[in-house]
Design an enzyme around this catalytic site. Structure first.
Site, PDB file in Angstrom:
ATOM      1  N   LEU A 390       4.010  -5.238  -2.991  1.00 40.97           N
ATOM      2  CA  LEU A 390       3.082  -5.660  -1.947  1.00 40.97           C
ATOM      3  C   LEU A 390       2.151  -4.543  -1.521  1.00 40.97           C
ATOM      4  O   LEU A 390       1.005  -4.793  -1.139  1.00 40.97           O
ATOM      5  CB  LEU A 390       3.868  -6.202  -0.751  1.00 40.97           C
ATOM      6  N   ASP A 391       2.618  -3.311  -1.574  1.00 40.45           N
ATOM      7  CA  ASP A 391       1.804  -2.175  -1.174  1.00 40.45           C
ATOM      8  C   ASP A 391       0.592  -2.032  -2.091  1.00 40.45           C
ATOM      9  O   ASP A 391      -0.559  -1.947  -1.641  1.00 40.45           O
ATOM     10  CB  ASP A 391       2.669  -0.913  -1.213  1.00 40.45           C
ATOM     11  N   ASP A 392       0.841  -1.993  -3.392  1.00 38.61           N
ATOM     12  CA  ASP A 392      -0.267  -1.910  -4.350  1.00 38.61           C
ATOM     13  C   ASP A 392      -1.196  -3.108  -4.213  1.00 38.61           C
ATOM     14  O   ASP A 392      -2.419  -2.966  -4.264  1.00 38.61           O
ATOM     15  CB  ASP A 392       0.288  -1.864  -5.780  1.00 38.61           C
ATOM     16  N   ARG A 467       0.396  -2.077   5.715  1.00 40.42           N
ATOM     17  CA  ARG A 467      -0.592  -2.302   4.667  1.00 40.42           C
ATOM     18  C   ARG A 467      -0.945  -3.788   4.549  1.00 40.42           C
ATOM     19  O   ARG A 467      -2.104  -4.159   4.349  1.00 40.42           O
ATOM     20  CB  ARG A 467      -0.060  -1.799   3.317  1.00 40.42           C
TER      21      ARG A 467
END
Length: 657
Positions: A390-392, A467
């Protein structure tokens, strides 16, 4: 190491020509690092354990060796040795037992004499701290594979785990992605108990205070609950007694299930899980199962590992994984912030490289918890379709969105919509997001004897949640109209610490978490004068170093943490603090001016910054990272944002990051 630019006095402001010069140099230097197909990828360095394990893997397999390359690994390992005689988990860190054992073993395997001065110092450091008996479970497994320790020193993990139903208290879907990919091939190794070739006959019995073959299972780790651990220890004893009586047919079926799991996730030449420990275990699994060396799966698994090796003029080491999607996305953000047309052209090429990397056809392991959600994320590596994160994904979406606002286009609409749908579908019940899975919160599992590292799970965290908030808010959502976003902001409100900071799971540490949260809160419309934002900004300003920078190291993850402990300034952490303060409406503060001056003063002639210290986290207290790209794009991002805000009519940051 690059030489710094001529020293400037540590004034509290940077004039516009100097600022422009710094940004121009950093922008061009970053553009020059772009690969021909449009992406960026920089080295990703961990501690000495991965290079040591790579050396030992080659000897385990009895592969032909290149003495020149081995000596380069030795040079690298010797350089990492600390003043305490052992090896740390991060630059200038404290002695770590398992890292020290592996580095010593690898150096001895390469050919360093046990009587060499550096080996004597290492051995004395290890023995003075209780000897190699104090090693963690994964180190014990490596030593068991070499016959140094017996398998009785390792908690039982029967391969029949592969056949357990999903409702069972321990199931692969209940642990993290990295746990699954590392453990599954390891279950086969534990079942078949192979022995390293070890043609040189190297042993490290001298690192023990007792006979290593007589050592039993490890004691309870500091993070583990005594009651839970006692229960699991009883289960371990029962399993150890019962395992020899498991039906052969059941074991064969379980091994076949493990092999199916691994082969489905080999990712071509990116390897199982695209992380070194899982990749190495898969190679050893194929080997013990008797796969011919030319079997396509065995060849592919082995080739993936060598793609992680970095060979320089004098040294060599093995990376834990590679970070092209992360590096490309963050480089795009930094260049978009710098604002010029050449940078925008470079960004467009980077985004075009990213678009086909979106995972749209594979429902990965995350679907065990969210079966009705369509795939739509990006993975961290070149290929890892079962494990997008999910961060990327949020970071890439925000870059795509920024570019379409700068240069109107509909090219990114579908990618953004699918990614948003996927992220929204993986919201956890507590309002936060984890990195790879939803609701991966089976905390009792961190108490099993095997989990002495305390990193078996992937629960929601403040930085990843921030994020995702940033992404949704940048796409136009607001907490008062979107219950999901409101719940996520409440999650940040609930997880803010009393001093005003937030924990950073994937970056080091409270500086990273606080930067992430402040960006998210700003994007979500939380006012700078709110207690939530004001306390966080005050905390950041209050921990600034006398030189104008910010720093924090891995000791901040210790179980007995009682507040920020000062560490030397780094370029990337200074940039995070500056970006956080600017998101909090503090662009005109003296702390920001001093931080900008620090970055301008410490920039090298090549346009980048020198940063030997580790500023990222793999697993708190266990595994830390040094992204070689962080010193290249984060400082540029902060400098360019400062210029934009100081020269514009508004001090408000307009984007999610």
């Amino acid at each position: 190491m690059q030489q710094e630019r001529p020293s400037r006095s540590s004034v509290s402001a940077v004039d516009r020509p100097t600022l422009d010069s710094s940004i121009t140099a950093a922008t061009q230097a970053l553009i020059d690092c772009q690969r021909s197909d449009g992406h960026w990828v920089f080295e990703l360095e961990a501690d000495s354990t991965i290079p040591a394990e790579y050396v030992l893997l080659r000897h385990y397999l009895d592969e032909p060796l290149d003495p020149t390359i081995e000596e380069k690994f030795a040079v690298y390992l010797r350089r990492q040795q600390g003043a305490h005689g052992g090896w740390p988990l991060f630059h200038d860190g404290d002695f770590d037992m398992s890292a020290s054992i592996k580095a010593y073993f690898a150096l001895k395997m390469i050919g360093d004499s046990a009587d060499a001065a550096h080996m004597v110092r290492a051995r004395e450091a290890i023995l003075s701290r209780g000897g190699a008996k104090q090693s963690n479970v994964f180190t014990r497994i490596l030593l068991a594979l070499y016959g140094v320790m017996n398998w009785t020193s390792i908690p039982v993990m029967p391969v029949e785990i592969m056949l357990l139903p999903r409702w069972f208290p321990f199931h692969l879907s209940k642990i993290s992605y990295w746990g699954r990919t590392v453990i599954v091939p390891l279950l086969v190794l534990q079942a078949l108990k192979p022995l390293a070739r070890n043609r040189r006959g190297v042993t490290i019995d001298e690192l023990f205070l007792e006979n290593p073959r007589d050592i039993g299972p490890p004691e309870r780790a500091p993070h583990q609950n005594a009651g839970w651990f006692a229960l699991f220890r009883v289960i371990d004893v029962i399993l150890r007694t019962a395992e020899p009586w498991f039906p052969v047919s059941l074991r064969q079926r379980a091994i076949a299930r493990a092999v199916d799991f691994v082969t489905e996730r080999l990712n071509g030449d990116s390897g199982l899980g695209a992380i070194y420990p899982a990749m190495a275990n898969s190679v050893m699994m194929f080997e013990v199962l008797g796969y011919p060396k030319d079997h396509p799966d065995a060849v592919m698994a082995r080739a993936a590992i060598d793609k992680l090796v970095v060979v320089n003029d004098h040294e060599a080491y093995c990376q834990p994984c590679v970070s092209p999607v992360w590096d490309t996305g963050l480089a795009c953000h930094a260049l978009l912030e710098s604002g010029d047309d050449a940078a925008a052209l470079s960004v467009r090429r980077g985004l075009q490289w990213l678009l086909p990397k979106q995972v749209l056809a594979v429902k990965g392991d995350w679907a065990a918890r969210r079966p009705d959600v369509r795939p739509g994320g990006w993975a961290f590596q070149y290929a890892n379709a079962h494990y997008p994160d999910l961060d990327d994904t949020a970071m890439v979406v925000m870059a795509l969105d920024r570019m379409r606002k700068r240069q109107p286009t509909r090219d990114y609409e579908t990618a953004i919509a699918r990614a948003r749908e996927w992220i929204e579908g993986l919201l956890s019940r507590n309002g936060g997001w984890g990195a790879f899975d939803a609701d991966n919160t089976y905390y009792y599992l961190n108490n099993i004897p095997f989990a002495d590292h305390g990193a078996l799970l992937d629960p929601p965290t403040e930085d990843v949640t921030a994020r995702c908030i940033s992404m949704l808010a940048q796409l136009g959502e607001r907490p008062d109209a979107n219950p999901m976003l409101r719940a996520a902001v409440d999650y940040l409100r609930d997880t803010q610490l009393r001093d005003g900071s937030w924990y950073g799971r994937w970056g080091m540490n409270y500086i990273y978490g606080t930067w992430s949260a402040l960006c998210a809160l700003n994007a979500a419309g939380v006012k700078p004068d709110s207690d939530l934002v004001r306390q966080a900004a005050d905390w950041l300003a209050g921990i600034q170093n006398p030189d104008g920078g910010w720093g924090e190291d891995g000791t901040s993850y210790k179980l007995g943490y009682r507040g920020y402990e000062r560490a030397p300034s780094t370029a990337s952490q200074t940039a995070w603090a500056l970006l956080g303060l600017m998101a909090a409406g503090r662009t005109d503060d003296e702390a920001v001016a001093r931080g900008i001056a620090y970055l301008a003063r410490t920039q090298n002639q090549d346009g980048f910054w020198t940063e030997p210290r580790f500023t990222a986290t793999g697993f708190p207290r266990v595994f830390y990272l040094r992204y070689h790209g962080y010193r290249r794009y984060f400082p540029l991002w902060a400098l360019a944002r400062y210029r934009t805000l100081k020269s514009g009519n508004s001090r408000a940051v307009a984007f999610g990051m």
